[in-house]
Design an enzyme around this catalytic site. Structure first.
Site, PDB file in Angstrom:
ATOM      1  N   ASP A 280     -29.922  -8.356  16.233  1.00 63.41           N
ATOM      2  CA  ASP A 280     -28.902  -8.121  15.216  1.00 63.41           C
ATOM      3  C   ASP A 280     -27.674  -7.537  15.919  1.00 63.41           C
ATOM      4  O   ASP A 280     -27.744  -7.070  17.057  1.00 63.41           O
ATOM      5  CB  ASP A 280     -29.420  -7.167  14.138  1.00 63.41           C
ATOM      6  CG  ASP A 280     -28.659  -7.322  12.829  1.00 63.41           C
ATOM      7  OD1 ASP A 280     -27.605  -7.973  12.816  1.00 63.41           O
ATOM      8  OD2 ASP A 280     -29.122  -6.787  11.818  1.00 63.41           O
ATOM      9  N   TRP A 281     -26.555  -7.548  15.225  1.00 66.27           N
ATOM     10  CA  TRP A 281     -25.257  -7.161  15.801  1.00 66.27           C
ATOM     11  C   TRP A 281     -25.339  -5.758  16.413  1.00 66.27           C
ATOM     12  O   TRP A 281     -25.472  -4.757  15.717  1.00 66.27           O
ATOM     13  CB  TRP A 281     -24.209  -7.197  14.699  1.00 66.27           C
ATOM     14  CG  TRP A 281     -22.789  -6.978  15.138  1.00 66.27           C
ATOM     15  CD1 TRP A 281     -22.287  -5.900  15.799  1.00 66.27           C
ATOM     16  CD2 TRP A 281     -21.694  -7.870  14.918  1.00 66.27           C
ATOM     17  NE1 TRP A 281     -20.945  -6.048  16.004  1.00 66.27           N
ATOM     18  CE2 TRP A 281     -20.554  -7.250  15.476  1.00 66.27           C
ATOM     19  CE3 TRP A 281     -21.542  -9.108  14.314  1.00 66.27           C
ATOM     20  CZ2 TRP A 281     -19.291  -7.846  15.425  1.00 66.27           C
ATOM     21  CZ3 TRP A 281     -20.287  -9.684  14.271  1.00 66.27           C
ATOM     22  CH2 TRP A 281     -19.185  -9.058  14.825  1.00 66.27           C
TER      23      TRP A 281
END
Length: 316
Positions: A280-281
């Protein structure tokens, strides 16, 4: 014998990895043998192409992005914009590897549907499959190859703002809609003209973040993990989901993006998933404030060795 020089020349012009008629595995093996370490590292990175798709910013964005990059988060509905990006990758890199374009296609792309939570209220799996198929077609025609959807985190804490993106508080319901959405996005096969790759997220236990706050600790017992959170992911993997996204969260002391048990032992070895995992970011770099890694290099090593295969945006 006179044909031999021509055959050798043809091989140099058209390597196996560019031969559309060659078996996929042979093309991959041929490509990997040709790649440098730096090229392999760049292929495991996902960046953004600037902050937006504003025409005034495109030229500056083009200069900032390496043509060898593996994936980009695509922020446009204009295929011309995609073609400009792809032309750079194909013509300015040594091997001409296309860029994988990803985007958060959550409940429609150009045609907007009810949020996933509302979709689950219908209990109409076939309708969800149809909606995802339309979203896939619109995405593909606009330049998107890959969606960061479905989100199948079983969410029971209303303070956690992402409840809208999932299918509610029931494990079975999330499993059913996980399968329905994967079928819609990916169709019969990913090589179809209007199919895009699905991504099961956020693997795993992300919705248990303490106090409903992102990036926070999650206390997940083994029983809760297996009874509540694993079934939707196992169902999605068995339905053929091409990718998964590892979460921000700490799972009882071991972060999701550096968790060998969940990413390798369960996902790869037990469930035999043969796609890949994207972080994820910023979740790889987040291993540092979580106290699991001392610096970016250490975070990269621990995440990669645990089973994360593409790094979203944090550039480590």
């Amino acid at each position: 014998m006179a044909l031999l020089p021509l055959m050798v020349a043809a091989q140099k012009i058209s390597p196996v990895y560019k031969d559309k008629n060659a078996p996929v595995e042979k093309r991959i093996d041929d490509l990997l043998k040709r790649m440098t370490l730096e090229e392999k590292i760049l292929q495991t990175n996902q960046w953004t192409y600037g902050k937006n798709a504003n025409a005034n910013n495109i030229e500056a964005s083009k200069k900032a992005v390496r043509p060898e990059i593996g994936s980009l988060i695509y922020r446009s509905i204009n295929p011309v914009y995609r073609n400009d990006i792809m032309r750079k990758a194909m013509e300015e890199s040594r091997l001409g590897i296309p860029v994988l374009m990803g985007f958060d296609v959550i409940h429609g792309y150009r045609t907007v549907y009810p949020i996933p939570l509302a979709q689950a209220c219908s209990w109409n799996r076939n309708l969800v499959t149809q909606a995802c198929a339309v979203a896939a077609k619109e995405s593909r025609l606009s330049g998107v190859d890959w969606t960061f959807s479905p989100m199948i985190d079983v969410a029971r804490d209303a303070r956690w703002g992402r409840v809208a993106e999932g299918y509610g508080e029931d494990s079975y319901a999330n499993a059913e809609f996980s399968v329905a959405s994967v079928k819609g996005y990916q169709g019969k096969k990913l090589s179809d003209s209007f199919s895009i790759a699905a991504c099961l997220k956020h693997y795993i236990g992300y919705s248990l973040s303490e106090g409903g706050r992102d990036y926070r600790y999650a206390d997940v017992s083994a029983q809760t993990m297996w009874e509540t959170f694993m079934p939707p992911y196992e169902a999605g993997v068995k339905a053929g989901a091409a990718t998964l996204m590892s979460g921000f969260n700490d799972i009882s002391g071991t972060p999701a993006s550096a968790n060998y048990y969940t990413l390798t032992q369960i996902l790869k070895q037990r469930w035999k998933h043969d796609g890949f995992v994207v972080s994820d970011w910023g979740s790889v770099e987040n291993l540092i404030p979580q106290g699991f890694a001392k610096d970016k290099k250490d975070a990269t090593l621990k995440s990669f060795m645990a089973g994360v295969e593409m790094d979203m945006v944090d550039n480590v």
